[in-house]
Design an enzyme around this catalytic site. Sequence first.
Site, PDB file in Angstrom:
ATOM      1  N   HIS A 240       3.361   3.993  -3.461  1.00  0.00           N
ATOM      2  CA  HIS A 240       3.789   5.533  -3.788  1.00  0.00           C
ATOM      3  C   HIS A 240       5.144   5.633  -4.504  1.00  0.00           C
ATOM      4  CE1 HIS A 240       0.523   7.438  -1.799  1.00  0.00           C
ATOM      5  NE2 HIS A 240       0.627   7.002  -0.675  1.00  0.00           N
TER       6      HIS A 240
ATOM      7  N   TYR B 214       4.106  15.895   3.679  1.00  0.00           N
ATOM      8  CA  TYR B 214       3.606  14.447   3.463  1.00  0.00           C
ATOM      9  C   TYR B 214       4.389  13.733   2.552  1.00  0.00           C
ATOM     10  CZ  TYR B 214      -0.277  11.279   2.959  1.00  0.00           C
ATOM     11  OH  TYR B 214      -1.075   9.932   2.984  1.00  0.00           O
TER      12      TYR B 214
ATOM     13  N   ARG C  76       0.732  -1.302  -0.055  1.00  0.00           N
ATOM     14  CA  ARG C  76       0.102  -0.107  -0.112  1.00  0.00           C
ATOM     15  C   ARG C  76       0.769   1.298  -0.151  1.00  0.00           C
ATOM     16  NH1 ARG C  76      -0.736   4.840   2.263  1.00  0.00           N
ATOM     17  NH2 ARG C  76      -0.243   3.659   4.522  1.00  0.00           N
ATOM     18  N   ASP C  77       1.537   1.298   1.224  1.00  0.00           N
ATOM     19  CA  ASP C  77       2.398   2.725   1.047  1.00  0.00           C
ATOM     20  C   ASP C  77       3.674   2.559   0.112  1.00  0.00           C
ATOM     21  OD1 ASP C  77       3.465   5.037   1.906  1.00  0.00           O
ATOM     22  OD2 ASP C  77       2.964   4.578   4.090  1.00  0.00           O
TER      23      ASP C  77
ATOM     24  N   HIS D 178       7.729   6.987   9.101  1.00  0.00           N
ATOM     25  CA  HIS D 178       8.610   6.842   7.702  1.00  0.00           C
ATOM     26  C   HIS D 178       9.894   7.537   8.121  1.00  0.00           C
ATOM     27  CE1 HIS D 178       5.722   6.833   4.365  1.00  0.00           C
ATOM     28  NE2 HIS D 178       4.646   7.145   5.417  1.00  0.00           N
TER      29      HIS D 178
ATOM     30  N   SER E  44       3.170  10.760   9.119  1.00  0.00           N
ATOM     31  CA  SER E  44       3.067  10.617   7.486  1.00  0.00           C
ATOM     32  C   SER E  44       4.307  11.377   6.994  1.00  0.00           C
ATOM     33  CB  SER E  44       2.039  11.349   7.028  1.00  0.00           C
ATOM     34  OG  SER E  44       0.798  10.818   7.863  1.00  0.00           O
TER      35      SER E  44
ATOM     36  N   HIS F 183       2.827   4.268  12.940  1.00  0.00           N
ATOM     37  CA  HIS F 183       3.298   4.211  11.579  1.00  0.00           C
ATOM     38  C   HIS F 183       4.405   5.158  11.253  1.00  0.00           C
ATOM     39  CE1 HIS F 183       2.347   4.116   6.922  1.00  0.00           C
ATOM     40  NE2 HIS F 183       2.731   5.272   7.143  1.00  0.00           N
TER      41      HIS F 183
END
Length: 340
Positions: free
Chosen positions: A17, A287, A13-14, A198, A167, A196
């Site tokens: 990108h 983001y 999913r991520d 990054h 995010s 979650h």
Amino acid sequence: MSKKVIINDVTLRDGMHAIRHQYSTDQIARLTRAIDDSGADIIEATYGDGLGGSSIQYGFSKESEEDIIKTAVANAENAKVGVLLLPGIGVIEHLERAHDWGARVARVATHCTEADVSEQHIKKAAELGMDTVGFLMMSHRTEPENLLEEAKKMESYGAQTIYVVDSAGALTMDGTRRRVSLFKENLNSKIQVGFHGHNNLSLGVANSIAAIEEGADRIDASLAGMGAGAGNTATDQLVAVMDRMNIDHNLDLYKTMDAAENLMKPMMERPVQIDRLSLTLGYTGVYSSFLLFAERAGKEYGVDARDILTRIAEIGAVGGQEDWIIGVAQELAKEKQLNA
């Protein structure tokens, strides 16, 4: 630590990108089998911006939403398959179809101060009997106490798990600790808390461990960090650290390493790494999915993509406003000409 940490894998999913949403069904099948075999508890399989996201604004995916979800479901023997929905991009009908196709985890995502738009979607997911998750994106953009109030809204709608979502990869460990600890101390004890991360500031694993130490029940990760910006918390790295710290979980370190090295990395079109653009994302708090858009716009208009991201941060863009990037690039190009 006696509690077993649940790992939600976001490679499909991520990770969309980072590959411009161009995973093929064959790649999805192979990745699902490898992630499932490594022991991940949940495998999220959706377009990068969630159900309904494949569009002219965000870019079209290679495969249909139905094929993405059904392929993951068909190849996951043990893990539950999950989907992400951003109200306004996805609608109730998307959620119902995903459930019909076999998805059993629904994560409803909003900006960190806009939980009220998630009510009908969270209630529908709970009504469908799905593992229902509230997902508060860009959590660095509001104070921990305010974030808690938004989490309480999601709790009241029926979310069983609520996430602190970094995010932009902009949180430091103290910021992560404060948010997760407030959730654990103030939400109903039956509510699970997730994190979650990054890796834009190179803190994906560190923040995930900080979240676990504050009581987080679920952690997101992806093979080789595959995800937007500098990527997500890398599963192989996280598992190695958790094993060193005797944190209980279901993943096999060697299988995770092999899947990341032999399967995921060869699929990467652009190396998922900390470079000047992804570092700028974390530093400015933008983001993570804006990276490729800013990179392309910078080249097209002859401006520094870092300046685009910095300007985007200054005007307060949040997830879903990728269309602002072209306008900002045009403004910067005009300013560059005037100053030449």
